[in-house]
Motif scaffolding. Structure first.
Motif, short mmCIF file in Angstrom:
data_model
loop_
_atom_site.label_atom_id
_atom_site.label_comp_id
_atom_site.label_asym_id
_atom_site.label_seq_id
_atom_site.Cartn_x
_atom_site.Cartn_y
_atom_site.Cartn_z
N VAL A 1 38.28 47.38 47.92
CA VAL A 1 38.08 45.97 48.28
C VAL A 1 39.35 45.51 48.97
N ALA B 1 36.80 41.44 41.87
CA ALA B 1 37.10 42.65 42.64
C ALA B 1 37.19 43.86 41.72
N LEU C 1 42.15 47.94 45.29
CA LEU C 1 42.16 46.60 45.88
C LEU C 1 43.40 46.47 46.74
#
Length: 254
Positions: A108, A130, A140
């Motif tokens: 993400v 997330a 992330l």
């Protein structure tokens, strides 16, 4: 890449901004630098990536390499429409309530997003979401300290100094603490140049009055118009000051 989502109210009308957003935010050179920095933090095995707050998709469309499937998400219909026209598969979605299965993504990204999420508890909620959609070992990548990157020691910064937001929502230490509580451990870091983002006094005054600095500047003791007037007294009104250097942090799902 900067549409605020899940907020009490937008800092800007991003539907209206979509038509000229890219031209006022550094265009292709800045987008290419951002995309290269994001990709540098993704392990080779990453096959799926969701770009939160993808905006017009100018960065999202450049997150390409063999074997990587990229999707976008944005809360603004105007921005999402621009991303679709750019060829980015995009969902109209809130970053704190994603229509995505838990543990289904490899990565993400959230570039130029967290600094806009000023509502208390919103950054932790987005980071937790997330983490939810990432598989164990997923990554992330998020920008941190975005607004402070524009403080380059210029005369414009001197005018703004007494009016800065004391607690930016994307302060790196705070983001790391929220990420840890969501089950995300620190990974790597990358920096890139904000091409075309060197501020001018005239442009800064216009941006202030348009609300584009709402996440960073809160006039104290004077009105926004009076603060803009101070900028209008600076020399070299149309000469850009130094460009910012933006910072990305990566976090790995435990």
């Amino acid at each position: 890449m900067t549409t605020p989502i899940a907020t009490a109210g937008p800092l800007l009308d991003y539907d209206a901004e979509a038509a000229f957003y890219d031209a006022t935010r550094g265009g292709t050179p800045r987008a290419e630098a951002a995309a290269a920095a994001v990709l540098s933090l993704l392990p080779a095995e990453v096959g799926t990536l969701l770009d939160l707050g993808c905006g017009t998709g100018i960065v999202t469309a450049r997150l390409n390499r063999p074997g990587l499937r990229v999707l976008g998400a944005d809360a603004s219909p105007g921005m999402a429409g621009a991303a679709l026209r750019r060829g980015v598969p995009v969902a109209l979605a809130d970053a704190a309530r994603l229509p995505v299965r838990s543990g289904s993504l490899d990565a993400v990204s959230a570039v130029w997003l967290l600094h806009l999420l000023r509502e208390p508890g919103l950054v932790p909620a987005v980071l937790a979401e997330a983490a939810r959609v990432l598989r164990p070992g997923g990554v992330l990548v998020a920008s941190v300290d975005k607004d402070s990157a524009h403080d380059v020691g210029s005369d414009i910064d001197a005018v703004f100094a007494a009016h800065l937001t004391p607690t930016p929502s994307d302060a790196s230490g705070e983001v790391e603490a929220h990420a840890a509580r969501a089950g995300l451990r620190p990974g790597g870091e990358a920096r890139f140049t904000g091409h075309g983002q060197g501020r001018t006094p005239r442009g800064s005054a216009e941006a202030l009055l348009a609300g584009r600095y709402a996440s960073r500047i809160v006039p104290r003791g004077i009105t926004a118009r009076e603060l803009a007037a101070r900028l209008e007294l600076l020399p070299d009104q149309d000469t850009p000051r130094a460009e910012p250097t933006y910072r990305l942090r990566s976090f790995v799902r435990v």
